[in-house]
Scaffold this motif. Structure first.
Motif, PDB file in Angstrom:
ATOM      1  N   PRO A  57       0.816  -1.228   0.000  1.00 26.82           N
ATOM      2  CA  PRO A  57       0.000   0.000   0.000  1.00 26.82           C
ATOM      3  C   PRO A  57       0.845   1.271   0.000  1.00 26.82           C
ATOM      4  O   PRO A  57       0.309   2.358  -0.238  1.00 26.82           O
ATOM      5  CB  PRO A  57      -0.818  -0.122   1.293  1.00 26.82           C
ATOM      6  CG  PRO A  57      -0.035  -1.033   2.161  1.00 26.82           C
ATOM      7  CD  PRO A  57       0.676  -1.989   1.250  1.00 26.82           C
ATOM      8  N   MET A  89      -3.830   2.119  -0.199  1.00 19.71           N
ATOM      9  CA  MET A  89      -4.267   1.286  -1.322  1.00 19.71           C
ATOM     10  C   MET A  89      -3.069   0.633  -1.982  1.00 19.71           C
ATOM     11  O   MET A  89      -2.059   1.292  -2.236  1.00 19.71           O
ATOM     12  CB  MET A  89      -4.944   2.133  -2.407  1.00 19.71           C
ATOM     13  CG  MET A  89      -6.247   2.777  -2.042  1.00 19.71           C
ATOM     14  SD  MET A  89      -6.836   3.718  -3.480  1.00 19.71           S
ATOM     15  CE  MET A  89      -7.246   2.390  -4.603  1.00 19.71           C
ATOM     16  N   SER A 141      -5.775  -3.788  -3.838  1.00 22.57           N
ATOM     17  CA  SER A 141      -7.014  -3.276  -3.237  1.00 22.57           C
ATOM     18  C   SER A 141      -8.162  -3.357  -4.236  1.00 22.57           C
ATOM     19  O   SER A 141      -9.297  -3.638  -3.857  1.00 22.57           O
ATOM     20  CB  SER A 141      -6.837  -1.817  -2.791  1.00 22.57           C
ATOM     21  OG  SER A 141      -5.837  -1.721  -1.812  1.00 22.57           O
ATOM     22  N   ASN A 164      -8.113  -7.649  -6.506  1.00 18.08           N
ATOM     23  CA  ASN A 164      -8.018  -8.511  -5.336  1.00 18.08           C
ATOM     24  C   ASN A 164      -8.068  -9.982  -5.758  1.00 18.08           C
ATOM     25  O   ASN A 164      -9.065 -10.424  -6.350  1.00 18.08           O
ATOM     26  CB  ASN A 164      -9.194  -8.174  -4.407  1.00 18.08           C
ATOM     27  CG  ASN A 164      -9.145  -8.914  -3.100  1.00 18.08           C
ATOM     28  OD1 ASN A 164      -8.523  -9.962  -2.997  1.00 18.08           O
ATOM     29  ND2 ASN A 164      -9.803  -8.367  -2.096  1.00 18.08           N
TER      30      ASN A 164
END
Lengths: 338, 111
Positions: free
Chosen positions: A63, A71, A75, A78
């Motif tokens: 992230p 994110m 995210s 997935n």
């Protein structure tokens, strides 16, 4: 010793050459066009190896590649949700809802053009786009590079993957692309049937595949092992508010207004809701849309026509589509470099 | 194998090589679209020539060019239909299908 004539000297190699070409052509011709090649293509400067895949996987799940470190690529893409997000349209920076659905990245490595509107050609071109995009991860690349350089654990990963090239936008993109080349569809019931297992799919699914290629005209666009023509079509989805011009922004041609790239149908059972705006929750709703010949007729692709499918035929098409989903591989949760 | 058959093979091979190497000749010409590809990679033509694009595929194509030398949009059309474009200026025209961006060809237009 008798001197051989020119024709005698040249005949044997030529016969061998043409024999080889004939056999190669025959083998190629025998390959089932509906079965995916084993390996995704990669450019010469970014051939796959374990270090590159490993680096790409770390980056993909990190992230810290987004401005607020909230994110990662995963995210939205997935792996637990078919490498998409299960949402009608994507949610980006600061939880803003975006206009288009998150496309799965399954088999995207086989596509010669990327994104719903085709604005990127290669995985390497595409990889850093969402990182920079203000509505998505919103992190300018110079800041990303400085951030990655400040994480000691990344230096050895980049060096192992791209010796001497350092941490740059190029190596970030190449690493991400390398990982994405490993995100492939797995063997589905449809594949097992194509390989000879008659019991792998139902009679309904088999009839659905016939309809798919014939009466329902699906294969006009969803063609070949990845079930896409890598082309752009306006399929007449209902739109609310300002229409999304789609491919027209890249190619200002009449037919491209409202046209979007044909998505793969591989693993389609994992990627609901469907369509580029997430407007259908089920595959039956999708089939109904095509049976109507689309809804918004303005600038509709000329391949789109009402199909007059019976209820049984629609059910067969859905059975076929469901047979395109394999068992997703387990993805290892990686520890990120510190 | 007789000398005559050797000669026949050599001639056939030479014809094949010449055919593969030779760009299409100038004049009013037809370019097909089959199996999601143009049937000609590079076309040599002259200003004033007319090029006809014929769709031989089961699905629609949309031939266009946004080149500086000459731009045109022939729109979407189905199997068996043709669209024509008259070449109006010298230069290289890069032609694509809007629907299928993998389909590309060039027209080299001489004065």
């Amino acid at each position: 010793m008798r001197q051989k004539s020119f024709s005698q000297r040249i005949s044997l190699p030529l016969v061998l050459l043409f024999g080889f070409l004939f056999i190669a052509a025959a083998v190629a011709a025998e390959r089932d066009p509906w079965l995916r090649p084993e390996v995704a293509p990669a450019p010469p400067e970014n051939q796959l190896n374990p270090a590159r895949i490993n680096l790409g996987q770390l980056l993909f799940f990190d992230p810290r590649l987004s401005r607020k470190m909230t994110m990662s690529c995963a995210s939205c893409h997935n792996p637990s949700l078919g490498w998409s997000d299960g949402l009608p349209t994507a949610v980006g920076f600061d939880m803003h809802t975006l206009a288009r659905a998150t496309p799965t990245i399954v088999n995207t490595s086989f596509n010669p053009i990327q994104m719903w509107d085709g604005r990127k050609s290669t995985l390497e071109d595409q990889a850093t786009g969402p990182i920079e995009a203000a509505g998505e991860m919103n992190l300018p690349l110079p800041e990303l590079i400085e951030r990655l350089k400040s994480i000691p654990g990344y230096a050895s990963k980049f060096e192992a993957a791209y010796p001497g090239m350092g941490i740059t936008a190029v190596t970030v993109a190449r690493g991400l692309a390398s990982f994405e080349r490993t995100v492939l569809s797995t063997e589905s019931p449809f594949d097992r049937w194509r390989k000879g297992d008659e019991k792998a799919v139902s009679a309904s699914a088999k009839h659905g595949f016939e309809l798919f290629q014939d009466k329902a005209k699906c294969a006009v666009c969803h063609m070949g092992y990845n079930f896409t023509d890598n082309g752009f079509h306006n399929i007449g989805l209902k739109t609310e508010g300002t229409p999304d011009v789609g491919r027209f922004a890249q190619r200002p041609l009449k037919s491209m207004r409202g046209a979007f790239k044909t998505p793969t149908l591989r693993d389609i059972g994992l990627t609901a809701p469907y369509m580029r705006n997430g407007s259908y929750k089920t595959l039956m709703e999708v089939v109904e849309h095509y049976d109507r010949g689309g809804d918004d007729k303005e600038n509709l692709d000329i391949n789109m026509v009402p199909l007059s499918l019976t209820a049984a035929e629609k059910a067969d098409l859905v059975a076929f589509l469901e047979s395109l989903t394999g068992v997703p591989p387990d993805i290892r949760v990686v520890s990120l470099p510190q | 194998m007789t000398p005559r058959s050797h000669s026949a093979i050599r001639l056939s091979l030479m014809a094949l090589v010449v055919t593969l190497a030779m760009p299409a000749l100038a004049g009013d010409q037809v370019v097909g679209q089959a199996k999601k590809a143009f049937t000609v990679g590079v076309l040599k033509a002259k200003v004033g020539d007319t090029i006809t694009f014929r769709n031989d595929d089961e699905f629609a194509h949309n031939v266009f060019s946004l080149s500086d030398a000459q731009s045109f949009d022939l729109g979407s059309y189905k199997k068996g239909e043709v669209r024509t474009v008259k070449l109006t200026a010298p230069g290289v025209i890069e032609v694509e299908c809007a629907i299928h961006p993998e389909m590309k060809m060039k027209i080299e237009v001489a004065k």
